[in-house]
Design an enzyme around this catalytic site. Sequence first.
Site, mmCIF file in Angstrom:
data_model
loop_
_atom_site.group_PDB
_atom_site.id
_atom_site.type_symbol
_atom_site.label_atom_id
_atom_site.label_comp_id
_atom_site.label_asym_id
_atom_site.label_seq_id
_atom_site.Cartn_x
_atom_site.Cartn_y
_atom_site.Cartn_z
ATOM 1 N N ASP A 199 65.691 36.441 64.046
ATOM 2 C CA ASP A 199 65.014 36.237 65.326
ATOM 3 C C ASP A 199 64.929 34.765 65.705
ATOM 4 O O ASP A 199 64.702 34.430 66.866
ATOM 5 C CB ASP A 199 63.615 36.855 65.263
ATOM 6 C CG ASP A 199 62.946 36.904 66.627
ATOM 7 O OD1 ASP A 199 63.599 37.368 67.581
ATOM 8 O OD2 ASP A 199 61.785 36.478 66.741
ATOM 9 N N MET A 280 57.744 38.289 72.365
ATOM 10 C CA MET A 280 58.085 37.646 73.639
ATOM 11 C C MET A 280 59.177 36.592 73.495
ATOM 12 O O MET A 280 59.584 35.996 74.491
ATOM 13 C CB MET A 280 56.833 36.989 74.230
ATOM 14 C CG MET A 280 55.748 37.963 74.623
ATOM 15 S SD MET A 280 56.256 39.115 75.921
ATOM 16 C CE MET A 280 56.598 37.989 77.271
ATOM 17 N N ARG A 281 59.651 36.343 72.259
ATOM 18 C CA ARG A 281 60.662 35.295 72.096
ATOM 19 C C ARG A 281 61.931 35.622 72.870
ATOM 20 O O ARG A 281 62.592 34.733 73.411
ATOM 21 C CB ARG A 281 60.969 35.084 70.612
ATOM 22 C CG ARG A 281 61.961 33.943 70.380
ATOM 23 C CD ARG A 281 62.147 33.611 68.912
ATOM 24 N NE ARG A 281 60.986 32.900 68.403
ATOM 25 C CZ ARG A 281 60.206 33.355 67.441
ATOM 26 N NH1 ARG A 281 60.452 34.522 66.898
ATOM 27 N NH2 ARG A 281 59.164 32.662 67.026
ATOM 28 N N ALA A 282 62.298 36.908 72.929
ATOM 29 C CA ALA A 282 63.518 37.292 73.642
ATOM 30 C C ALA A 282 63.424 36.929 75.117
ATOM 31 O O ALA A 282 64.399 36.436 75.708
ATOM 32 C CB ALA A 282 63.769 38.791 73.479
#
Length: 701
Positions: A199, A280-282
């Site tokens: 990720d 929420m990183r995406a």
Amino acid sequence: MTTAHNTTPQYPFTAVVGMDDLRLALLLNAVSPAVGGVLVRGEKGTAKSTAVRALSALMPAVDVISGCRFACAPAAPDPGCPDGPHGTGAVEERPTRMVELPVGASEDRLVGALDIERALSEGVKAFEPGLLADAHRGILYVDEVNLLHDHLVDLLLDAAAMGASYVEREGVSVRHAARFLLVGTMNPEEGELRPQLLDRFGLTVEVAASREPDQRVEVVRRRLAYDADPAGFAARWAAEEDALRGRIAAARELLPRVTLGDAALRQIAATCAAFEVDGMRADIVMARTATALAAWAGRTNVLEEDVRQAALLALPHRRRRNPFDAPGLDEDKLDRTLEEFGADEGADGDDDPEPDGPDGGPDGGGPDGGGHPPQEGGPEESPLPPEAELPHQQEREAPQTPPAPEKPEQAEPESAPQGGAAGEKAAVGATEPFKTRRLDVPGLGEGADGRRSRARTAHGRTTGARRPHGALGKLHLSATVQAAAPHQRARGRSGRGLVVRRDDLREAVREGREGNLVLFVVDASGSMAARKRMSAVKGAVLSLLLDAYQRRDKIGLITFRGTGAELALPPTSSVEAGAARLEQLPTGGRTPLSEGLLRAHEVLRVERMRDASRRPLLVVVTDGRATGGPEPVVRAARAARLLAGEGTASVVVDCEAGPVRLGLAGELARELQGTAITLDELRADSVSALVRTVQGNRKAA
């Protein structure tokens, strides 16, 4: 440390043939390092490393404070820099560094090392910077990143999350900034990455060798030309390199003025929600990537095509739920989502005219800017339209056929020869995998870090102290003080400091967990061929494969049926490959149990020579029958005793079914001096109290 300061020129980035997705992902990170790096997945020999190393020559130079080993920026030096505080010192410009992290590097090599002897005796923080300090404000490149040891992965995760590296030893601590562009390459056949590290990579691309003869010819032609005269080859591509370097600089300058409107933000959020990505990183990575794509195209507004391309680069590795699932996106679903939430596209943001020049879009003329002319006799670089399909975006799920009505379970007759149409059944699917109980190898090993069996490792709980062999590892403070204390008067101690000599130092002995070689020997004979039973057996083996993946084991797969045994999967770290081989496994024929065990003995013998520290765990999945070859039962018993005599830890998963059970698997386990468990007992949530680990059984024996 390996940096791009060799006398031999790097292979030019613009000379790389094809691989549009990879080049685009790398260039977007050059435009906006906040995108978060690139993970390059692909088969060996596809120039992954060549392209990554060539990127460093395109990155803008950085200003650093002269004499600072931690590359502090003159405009905003790190207040906690170990070489600080920095005044108004001299400033120098240097090329962006690309630092390579070897998969076998030590912890001290990565984060740096403290001189513990000076720290104890003088109270001096004598610190030698590591690779994280060298990579600050540059590129940290990890080839074969999926083979990186867990303790190094943990350190990388900490540095990537905090933008700093911390070194702490017995109350002495050093902190320095460590912000870098993380680029990794990997061959999926050698195993997958931990989800946490996966990720952390902003983008991912799949690369594969071209199947077009003309393009392959051009690759070979350019490589041979470079090998014959690296300087001359680089000189011929210098103009294209300069043009691409200028375009990167222009895109960087334009980037702060790019507007990400509400319509594009809605599309990004809707896409991430539709593909059920975690966290929420995406969303953030997609937003930064779409903005970088617009700047790369020379625009100040983000279009739907930018959002689509950003999704194809940022989401495939984030939507996976199982290590056996193929990465990729359903592009039809992506298009439907963008269409549904893109009705207001263009309503906000600046409506800039198309940029000057032939590009006309985020990828017009190729991701490297379309600036290089075709080589004589070579293929032209084709443009990459936004709709181009990436290799890693193809859905590999076969259409599901409706299950046949269940019939009473019947075993396949064992009289048919192996490979014959009458004696072989088509492969059946596996049942849903489940969480298995941990199966351990007895004793205390010294293998690679993992999560299965007890071992002496660099990490874990401290169990004692010893004199260091070679460089000092983790200091055992109390044991060091106890060793030095009786000699203080003889050494003339007069101050507060403890007089410590090399012979006094003691390092901690730690106990943790190691990864093992789990070798599966699976019975695929006619006695196992009943559809319902073989489906359950495959589900059990699939569950054990998933467990091996999570515990960082190597795995191998042997199947036996008919007249012999086959090494279906040589020992590897790729659990996905094992799952694929298992899914395709047909059944039928006699049961040459002895051949399966003897083949396992040979595989383990070879692996022992390759890596003597990695201990094996043999998992035999069978109902215990032996019908193939002369004296099958006697030969099977001899083969089992051969394995037991070499101390091979083993587990027999008993697949016998029906109201009348012969207990043959239990007899095989006794010959192996191992453990026999049923399929039900293999489940971690089984109501039966299974205390039969391998160690427990061997103690009882």
